[in-house]
Design a protein around this motif. Structure first.
Motif, PDB file in Angstrom:
ATOM      1  N   PHE A  29     -21.862  27.567  12.335  1.00  0.00           N
ATOM      2  CA  PHE A  29     -22.815  26.618  12.906  1.00  0.00           C
ATOM      3  C   PHE A  29     -23.786  26.121  11.857  1.00  0.00           C
ATOM      4  O   PHE A  29     -24.174  24.954  11.863  1.00  0.00           O
ATOM      5  CB  PHE A  29     -23.561  27.294  14.060  1.00  0.00           C
ATOM      6  N   SER A  30     -24.204  26.976  10.955  1.00  0.00           N
ATOM      7  CA  SER A  30     -25.206  26.612   9.958  1.00  0.00           C
ATOM      8  C   SER A  30     -24.706  25.582   8.957  1.00  0.00           C
ATOM      9  O   SER A  30     -25.497  25.067   8.158  1.00  0.00           O
ATOM     10  CB  SER A  30     -25.690  27.857   9.208  1.00  0.00           C
ATOM     11  N   SER A  31     -23.432  25.249   8.983  1.00  0.00           N
ATOM     12  CA  SER A  31     -22.895  24.224   8.090  1.00  0.00           C
ATOM     13  C   SER A  31     -22.769  22.865   8.771  1.00  0.00           C
ATOM     14  O   SER A  31     -22.309  21.910   8.160  1.00  0.00           O
ATOM     15  CB  SER A  31     -21.522  24.650   7.551  1.00  0.00           C
ATOM     16  N   TYR A  32     -23.195  22.779  10.030  1.00  0.00           N
ATOM     17  CA  TYR A  32     -23.066  21.551  10.797  1.00  0.00           C
ATOM     18  C   TYR A  32     -24.402  20.836  10.940  1.00  0.00           C
ATOM     19  O   TYR A  32     -25.405  21.439  11.335  1.00  0.00           O
ATOM     20  CB  TYR A  32     -22.515  21.839  12.195  1.00  0.00           C
ATOM     21  N   ASP A  33     -24.388  19.547  10.651  1.00  0.00           N
ATOM     22  CA  ASP A  33     -25.500  18.701  11.057  1.00  0.00           C
ATOM     23  C   ASP A  33     -25.377  18.477  12.560  1.00  0.00           C
ATOM     24  O   ASP A  33     -24.281  18.334  13.084  1.00  0.00           O
ATOM     25  CB  ASP A  33     -25.449  17.351  10.347  1.00  0.00           C
ATOM     26  N   MET A  34     -26.529  18.423  13.235  1.00  0.00           N
ATOM     27  CA  MET A  34     -26.510  18.298  14.688  1.00  0.00           C
ATOM     28  C   MET A  34     -27.305  17.069  15.126  1.00  0.00           C
ATOM     29  O   MET A  34     -28.256  16.652  14.458  1.00  0.00           O
ATOM     30  CB  MET A  34     -27.106  19.543  15.335  1.00  0.00           C
ATOM     31  N   GLY A  35     -26.906  16.549  16.278  1.00  0.00           N
ATOM     32  CA  GLY A  35     -27.609  15.389  16.794  1.00  0.00           C
ATOM     33  C   GLY A  35     -27.639  15.397  18.308  1.00  0.00           C
ATOM     34  O   GLY A  35     -26.855  16.097  18.966  1.00  0.00           O
ATOM     35  N   TYR A  94     -27.548  13.339  28.462  1.00  0.00           N
ATOM     36  CA  TYR A  94     -27.847  13.697  27.073  1.00  0.00           C
ATOM     37  C   TYR A  94     -26.711  14.552  26.515  1.00  0.00           C
ATOM     38  O   TYR A  94     -26.286  15.528  27.149  1.00  0.00           O
ATOM     39  CB  TYR A  94     -29.170  14.450  26.990  1.00  0.00           C
ATOM     40  N   TYR A  95     -26.262  14.163  25.326  1.00  0.00           N
ATOM     41  CA  TYR A  95     -25.154  14.840  24.663  1.00  0.00           C
ATOM     42  C   TYR A  95     -25.606  15.408  23.319  1.00  0.00           C
ATOM     43  O   TYR A  95     -26.339  14.744  22.583  1.00  0.00           O
ATOM     44  CB  TYR A  95     -24.017  13.867  24.387  1.00  0.00           C
ATOM     45  N   CYS A  96     -25.133  16.593  23.009  1.00  0.00           N
ATOM     46  CA  CYS A  96     -25.321  17.067  21.643  1.00  0.00           C
ATOM     47  C   CYS A  96     -24.011  16.873  20.880  1.00  0.00           C
ATOM     48  O   CYS A  96     -22.925  16.806  21.478  1.00  0.00           O
ATOM     49  CB  CYS A  96     -25.788  18.513  21.576  1.00  0.00           C
ATOM     50  N   ALA A  97     -24.132  16.769  19.576  1.00  0.00           N
ATOM     51  CA  ALA A  97     -22.987  16.495  18.729  1.00  0.00           C
ATOM     52  C   ALA A  97     -23.109  17.265  17.425  1.00  0.00           C
ATOM     53  O   ALA A  97     -24.221  17.535  16.959  1.00  0.00           O
ATOM     54  CB  ALA A  97     -22.880  15.000  18.456  1.00  0.00           C
ATOM     55  N   ALA A  98     -21.963  17.575  16.837  1.00  0.00           N
ATOM     56  CA  ALA A  98     -21.929  18.346  15.594  1.00  0.00           C
ATOM     57  C   ALA A  98     -21.094  17.626  14.558  1.00  0.00           C
ATOM     58  O   ALA A  98     -19.992  17.142  14.860  1.00  0.00           O
ATOM     59  CB  ALA A  98     -21.354  19.736  15.844  1.00  0.00           C
ATOM     60  N   GLY A  99     -21.622  17.562  13.341  1.00  0.00           N
ATOM     61  CA  GLY A  99     -20.906  16.959  12.233  1.00  0.00           C
ATOM     62  C   GLY A  99     -20.759  17.956  11.107  1.00  0.00           C
ATOM     63  O   GLY A  99     -21.765  18.491  10.620  1.00  0.00           O
ATOM     64  N   LEU A 107     -27.018   9.371  12.019  1.00  0.00           N
ATOM     65  CA  LEU A 107     -27.578   8.540  13.074  1.00  0.00           C
ATOM     66  C   LEU A 107     -26.524   7.864  13.939  1.00  0.00           C
ATOM     67  O   LEU A 107     -26.865   7.321  14.994  1.00  0.00           O
ATOM     68  CB  LEU A 107     -28.474   7.459  12.457  1.00  0.00           C
ATOM     69  N   ARG A 108     -25.285   7.884  13.525  1.00  0.00           N
ATOM     70  CA  ARG A 108     -24.247   7.139  14.219  1.00  0.00           C
ATOM     71  C   ARG A 108     -23.249   8.074  14.889  1.00  0.00           C
ATOM     72  O   ARG A 108     -22.866   9.097  14.332  1.00  0.00           O
ATOM     73  CB  ARG A 108     -23.539   6.208  13.226  1.00  0.00           C
ATOM     74  N   ALA A 109     -22.820   7.706  16.063  1.00  0.00           N
ATOM     75  CA  ALA A 109     -21.938   8.571  16.842  1.00  0.00           C
ATOM     76  C   ALA A 109     -20.646   8.886  16.092  1.00  0.00           C
ATOM     77  O   ALA A 109     -20.143  10.015  16.169  1.00  0.00           O
ATOM     78  CB  ALA A 109     -21.629   7.920  18.187  1.00  0.00           C
ATOM     79  N   TYR A 110     -20.126   7.921  15.356  1.00  0.00           N
ATOM     80  CA  TYR A 110     -18.832   8.147  14.694  1.00  0.00           C
ATOM     81  C   TYR A 110     -18.932   9.164  13.560  1.00  0.00           C
ATOM     82  O   TYR A 110     -17.912   9.634  13.045  1.00  0.00           O
ATOM     83  CB  TYR A 110     -18.251   6.832  14.180  1.00  0.00           C
ATOM     84  N   GLU A 111     -20.150   9.530  13.158  1.00  0.00           N
ATOM     85  CA  GLU A 111     -20.322  10.512  12.096  1.00  0.00           C
ATOM     86  C   GLU A 111     -20.189  11.949  12.607  1.00  0.00           C
ATOM     87  O   GLU A 111     -20.224  12.892  11.809  1.00  0.00           O
ATOM     88  CB  GLU A 111     -21.693  10.340  11.451  1.00  0.00           C
ATOM     89  N   TYR A 112     -20.078  12.109  13.897  1.00  0.00           N
ATOM     90  CA  TYR A 112     -19.993  13.447  14.498  1.00  0.00           C
ATOM     91  C   TYR A 112     -18.569  13.707  15.005  1.00  0.00           C
ATOM     92  O   TYR A 112     -17.977  12.862  15.668  1.00  0.00           O
ATOM     93  CB  TYR A 112     -20.983  13.575  15.651  1.00  0.00           C
ATOM     94  N   GLU A 113     -18.073  14.885  14.711  1.00  0.00           N
ATOM     95  CA  GLU A 113     -16.699  15.225  15.114  1.00  0.00           C
ATOM     96  C   GLU A 113     -16.625  15.886  16.490  1.00  0.00           C
ATOM     97  O   GLU A 113     -15.606  15.767  17.173  1.00  0.00           O
ATOM     98  CB  GLU A 113     -16.075  16.206  14.091  1.00  0.00           C
ATOM     99  N   TYR A 114     -17.663  16.580  16.889  1.00  0.00           N
ATOM    100  CA  TYR A 114     -17.597  17.367  18.117  1.00  0.00           C
ATOM    101  C   TYR A 114     -18.744  16.986  19.048  1.00  0.00           C
ATOM    102  O   TYR A 114     -19.872  16.744  18.598  1.00  0.00           O
ATOM    103  CB  TYR A 114     -17.668  18.866  17.794  1.00  0.00           C
ATOM    104  N   TRP A 115     -18.425  17.006  20.344  1.00  0.00           N
ATOM    105  CA  TRP A 115     -19.385  16.591  21.363  1.00  0.00           C
ATOM    106  C   TRP A 115     -19.379  17.575  22.523  1.00  0.00           C
ATOM    107  O   TRP A 115     -18.339  18.138  22.868  1.00  0.00           O
ATOM    108  CB  TRP A 115     -19.028  15.205  21.887  1.00  0.00           C
ATOM    109  N   GLY A 116     -20.559  17.744  23.130  1.00  0.00           N
ATOM    110  CA  GLY A 116     -20.643  18.503  24.353  1.00  0.00           C
ATOM    111  C   GLY A 116     -20.304  17.642  25.545  1.00  0.00           C
ATOM    112  O   GLY A 116     -20.046  16.439  25.423  1.00  0.00           O
TER     113      GLY A 116
END
Length: 125
Positions: A29-35, A94-99, A107-116
């Motif tokens: 988890f600590s290697s993922y940027d979150m949004g 509201y969704y969280c996302a991980a990149g 800042l952009r949705a396409y930069e994240y690979e995983y979604w809740g």
């Protein structure tokens, strides 16, 4: 692969507060940027807030600055969104996302690979 589960949504009156949590599976988890993103009925998904993998960088959409705070606890594999002074226009799923990769705030949705799966926030006037 990361699985994300949001919680903490609900119904609140305008001016109130809610705290969202997003629990992540996996040991990296600590290697993922979150949004955090949100999507209101009939509208496109929009960026809310982002935090870098280390937690040292944060970025907010203008419409939540001063009201929302994003944070993370890498020991608990969890990212949070504290929402204060809520307005009816904050009503959304509201969704969280991980990149993966720790590049910083994304800042952009396409930069994240995983979604809740999302959690509903409803603010009544």
């Amino acid at each position: 692969q990361v699985q994300l589960v949001e919680s903490g949504g609900g119904l609140v009156q305008a001016g109130g507060s809610l705290s969202l949590s997003c629990a992540a599976s996996g040991r990296t988890f600590s290697s993922y940027d979150m949004g955090w993103f949100r999507q209101a009925p009939g509208k496109e998904r929009e960026f809310v807030a982002a935090i870098s993998a280390s937690g040292s960088k944060r970025y907010y959409a203008d419409f939540v600055k001063g009201r929302f705070t994003i944070s993370r606890d890498n020991a608990k594999n969890t990212v949070y969104l504290q929402m204060n002074s809520l307005k009816p226009e904050d009503t959304a799923v509201y969704y969280c996302a991980a990149g993966q990769g720790g590049v910083g705030t994304r800042l952009r949705a396409y930069e994240y690979e995983y979604w809740g799966q999302g959690t509903q926030v409803t603010v009544s006037s």
